[in-house]
Design a protein around this motif. Structure first.
Motif, PDB file in Angstrom:
ATOM      1  N   PHE A 175       0.824  -1.215   0.000  1.00  0.00           N
ATOM      2  CA  PHE A 175       0.000   0.000   0.000  1.00  0.00           C
ATOM      3  C   PHE A 175       0.855   1.259   0.000  1.00  0.00           C
ATOM      4  CE2 PHE A 175      -2.296   3.343   2.342  1.00  0.00           C
ATOM      5  CZ  PHE A 175      -3.421   3.455   1.543  1.00  0.00           C
ATOM      6  N   GLU A 176       1.897   1.250   0.807  1.00  0.00           N
ATOM      7  CA  GLU A 176       2.678   2.475   1.003  1.00  0.00           C
ATOM      8  C   GLU A 176       3.389   2.943  -0.259  1.00  0.00           C
ATOM      9  OE1 GLU A 176       5.761   4.283   4.302  1.00  0.00           O
ATOM     10  OE2 GLU A 176       5.882   2.175   3.776  1.00  0.00           O
ATOM     11  N   VAL A 187       2.235   2.935  -3.321  1.00  0.00           N
ATOM     12  CA  VAL A 187       1.283   3.321  -4.366  1.00  0.00           C
ATOM     13  C   VAL A 187       0.909   4.780  -4.154  1.00  0.00           C
ATOM     14  CG1 VAL A 187      -1.013   2.865  -5.287  1.00  0.00           C
ATOM     15  CG2 VAL A 187       0.444   0.965  -4.555  1.00  0.00           C
ATOM     16  N   ASP A 188       0.832   5.554  -5.230  1.00  0.00           N
ATOM     17  CA  ASP A 188       0.592   6.987  -5.076  1.00  0.00           C
ATOM     18  C   ASP A 188      -0.891   7.334  -5.205  1.00  0.00           C
ATOM     19  OD1 ASP A 188      -0.026   7.130  -7.806  1.00  0.00           O
ATOM     20  OD2 ASP A 188       1.943   7.864  -8.358  1.00  0.00           O
ATOM     21  N   LEU A 189      -1.156   8.627  -5.133  1.00  0.00           N
ATOM     22  CA  LEU A 189      -2.519   9.142  -5.178  1.00  0.00           C
ATOM     23  C   LEU A 189      -3.252   8.741  -6.460  1.00  0.00           C
ATOM     24  CD1 LEU A 189      -3.252  12.709  -3.973  1.00  0.00           C
ATOM     25  CD2 LEU A 189      -4.083  12.046  -6.217  1.00  0.00           C
ATOM     26  N   PHE A 190      -2.506   8.476  -7.538  1.00  0.00           N
ATOM     27  CA  PHE A 190      -3.134   8.043  -8.798  1.00  0.00           C
ATOM     28  C   PHE A 190      -3.335   6.522  -8.824  1.00  0.00           C
ATOM     29  CE2 PHE A 190      -1.089  12.036 -10.712  1.00  0.00           C
ATOM     30  CZ  PHE A 190      -2.261  12.764 -10.614  1.00  0.00           C
ATOM     31  N   ARG A 191      -3.104   5.856  -7.692  1.00  0.00           N
ATOM     32  CA  ARG A 191      -3.332   4.420  -7.520  1.00  0.00           C
ATOM     33  C   ARG A 191      -2.290   3.577  -8.258  1.00  0.00           C
ATOM     34  NH1 ARG A 191      -8.644   4.783  -5.449  1.00  0.00           N
ATOM     35  NH2 ARG A 191      -8.961   2.548  -5.358  1.00  0.00           N
ATOM     36  N   LEU A 192      -1.126   4.176  -8.552  1.00  0.00           N
ATOM     37  CA  LEU A 192      -0.076   3.485  -9.307  1.00  0.00           C
ATOM     38  C   LEU A 192       1.183   3.385  -8.451  1.00  0.00           C
ATOM     39  CD1 LEU A 192      -0.498   5.470 -12.647  1.00  0.00           C
ATOM     40  CD2 LEU A 192      -1.654   3.364 -11.938  1.00  0.00           C
ATOM     41  N   HIS A 241       4.596   4.163  -7.392  1.00  0.00           N
ATOM     42  CA  HIS A 241       5.275   5.434  -7.632  1.00  0.00           C
ATOM     43  C   HIS A 241       6.569   5.230  -8.418  1.00  0.00           C
ATOM     44  CE1 HIS A 241       7.531   9.120  -6.701  1.00  0.00           C
ATOM     45  NE2 HIS A 241       6.330   9.666  -6.676  1.00  0.00           N
ATOM     46  N   ASN A 242       6.841   6.130  -9.357  1.00  0.00           N
ATOM     47  CA  ASN A 242       7.958   5.958 -10.290  1.00  0.00           C
ATOM     48  C   ASN A 242       9.324   5.850  -9.613  1.00  0.00           C
ATOM     49  OD1 ASN A 242       9.332   8.790 -10.405  1.00  0.00           O
ATOM     50  ND2 ASN A 242       7.147   9.250 -10.597  1.00  0.00           N
ATOM     51  N   ALA A 243       9.509   6.461  -8.451  1.00  0.00           N
ATOM     52  CA  ALA A 243      10.827   6.392  -7.791  1.00  0.00           C
ATOM     53  C   ALA A 243      11.046   5.062  -7.074  1.00  0.00           C
ATOM     54  CB  ALA A 243      10.977   7.550  -6.801  1.00  0.00           C
ATOM     55  N   LYS A 244       9.963   4.365  -6.727  1.00  0.00           N
ATOM     56  CA  LYS A 244      10.099   3.110  -5.967  1.00  0.00           C
ATOM     57  C   LYS A 244      10.774   2.023  -6.796  1.00  0.00           C
ATOM     58  CE  LYS A 244       7.623   4.741  -2.539  1.00  0.00           C
ATOM     59  NZ  LYS A 244       8.263   5.168  -1.304  1.00  0.00           N
ATOM     60  N   ARG A 280       0.108  -1.856  -9.856  1.00  0.00           N
ATOM     61  CA  ARG A 280      -0.890  -1.354  -8.915  1.00  0.00           C
ATOM     62  C   ARG A 280      -0.767  -2.059  -7.559  1.00  0.00           C
ATOM     63  NH1 ARG A 280      -4.812   1.587 -11.262  1.00  0.00           N
ATOM     64  NH2 ARG A 280      -4.570   1.873 -13.502  1.00  0.00           N
ATOM     65  N   TYR A 281      -1.441  -1.498  -6.577  1.00  0.00           N
ATOM     66  CA  TYR A 281      -1.455  -2.081  -5.245  1.00  0.00           C
ATOM     67  C   TYR A 281      -1.750  -3.578  -5.309  1.00  0.00           C
ATOM     68  CZ  TYR A 281      -3.330  -3.709  -0.871  1.00  0.00           C
ATOM     69  OH  TYR A 281      -3.583  -4.478   0.243  1.00  0.00           O
ATOM     70  N   ASP A 282      -0.963  -4.352  -4.615  1.00  0.00           N
ATOM     71  CA  ASP A 282      -1.169  -5.786  -4.414  1.00  0.00           C
ATOM     72  C   ASP A 282      -0.814  -6.639  -5.636  1.00  0.00           C
ATOM     73  OD1 ASP A 282      -1.949  -7.204  -2.007  1.00  0.00           O
ATOM     74  OD2 ASP A 282      -3.419  -8.207  -3.260  1.00  0.00           O
TER      75      ASP A 282
END
Lengths: 152, 152, 152, 152
Positions: free
Chosen positions: B15-16, B18-23, B25-28, B72-74
């Motif tokens: 969960f942590e 994933v960004d506000l756009f539900r994707l 995050h590009n830096a992760k 995406r998440y999960d």
């Protein structure tokens, strides 16, 4: 090449971003690049709160970073930021990181972005209310020297 | 090209990350790339605790990531990892990320590393106890297809 | 008190989470606590992908962590996790972190959560499809020893 | 109680720290608390670069955070910071987070720190060159209202 960059922000490297080898961790640079993009767009009035986030409903499609010299805890870094090109549905951000004090170039990099319809996943035209301020801000520097910024 | 990759790990997107756009995050992705490198080296017995960290006293000099489809998440992601070349003081890690279930290729990328004398900042020869196991593990695949992995 | 904990997960401390002092960074523990909550709920079938996220549309209202001994790079940590109480609209997760190998208790902590109507900001009743599996799983241990877990 | 806090910093919530529910992620607050501590100590001249890090060779022993109202992307937050007590080898930092604009109190919390001999793991006396500036800065406010700051 540095003279092509009209926008700058500064950040101080916090303790949390430094790794066991006492160096700024390699993945954090991409978080800092994001901060650069947001501050660049804020400066043009395009990002100003949650209601402005649809202005950045675009996808990062490529990321590149060249690490030349390490940054350390408490270094103050100057980030030079520009849009090097803007096309129908894509644009490129470039970055040069310099340490304040000795003006050493530490890192260069770029981000390629594509505007996307988040429902269909297809590229869409960058809206004029976003494209026009960028074109006006960059002026004659646009379309010069895309890719990873070359600094001697 | 996928057949060149002999090492794989799996991760589930938390969960942590994933960004506000539900994707994701590009830096992760660059944090995940690091995990790939450490697990690859652990598999060869080269990383096994704090006392083994001198084995990775090397510098990331270039990072590239091509984002093709979002995670995406999960989502459970399979990371394919290889060393594409190893020279006197440098080597390259390559990555292909595939989603479990539909086997979609989501992302490709690479990391260029240089072994460095952390006192002087000068490149140094990769020690044989690190180089030899990598050369043996990769075998004939070494020096094939460096750069960003091409997958159709 | 450890016998009250029926659910366990393991994690290995990655390089990126360790700070310049060679210790697991104090803020990362709260990320790990979140992973504990998600895995606990996944084990009960309540979290299984993006479509299950409304099951955790609840707010963290209090967080506590007691750091007893530091964790280091590559330590394998066992996380003991339980729900210590569940009320009309709130519940508490507790955690005990033990290092694999020497079984040292490193850290204890808890999270207080409240189910909230995200439109109005008001507390709401925890839905039975979430509450019932938790009550059944914890059984007689529920409502025993809330707060920070005491371990000698 | 707010009048006890003499030191303040401001931060704007970046995109990366906001989660899928559009809220500042609960674990990030502890990163922000760390930033508060470092800026507080920098303001007293005790933190100024890598060579000053021995000044903070202390261990976080307890962390508490009470989340009252959520913070969102691009909110500008005012962090009120104080040392509420300082003893032979321990001290406590307190925090109150207020949103700029509507002055809502979003979060309160504290960190308990102990100065430690990192070789032996035993507590040690806080050196006078650290303790004295803190005592002088806080003045009569010291030893008033320890624990989680109470704000109505």
């Amino acid at each position: 090449m540095i003279e092509l960059f009209k926008f700058r922000i500064e950040m101080r490297i916090p303790f949390e971003d430094v790794d066991l080898f006492r160096l700024l961790h390699n993945a954090k640079y991409f978080s800092y690049f994001e901060k650069c993009r947001f501050e660049y767009l804020r400066n043009l009035g395009l990002i100003y709160g949650e209601e402005s986030l649809p202005n950045v409903e675009c996808a990062v499609v490529e990321h590149f970073c060249s690490y030349k010299k390490p940054a350390r805890y408490d270094d103050v870094i100057e980030f030079l930021v520009r849009v090097s090109y803007i096309r129908r549905s894509s644009l490129q951000f470039q970055y040069i990181l310099r340490r304040k004090g000795d003006e050493q170039v530490l890192t260069t990099g770029y981000t390629n972005l594509v505007w996307v319809n988040f429902e269909t996943g297809k590229p869409k035209t960058i809206p004029p209310h976003i494209k026009d301020p960028v074109v006006e801000f960059e002026g004659d520097n646009l379309n010069k020297m895309p890719g990873n910024p070359v600094v001697k």
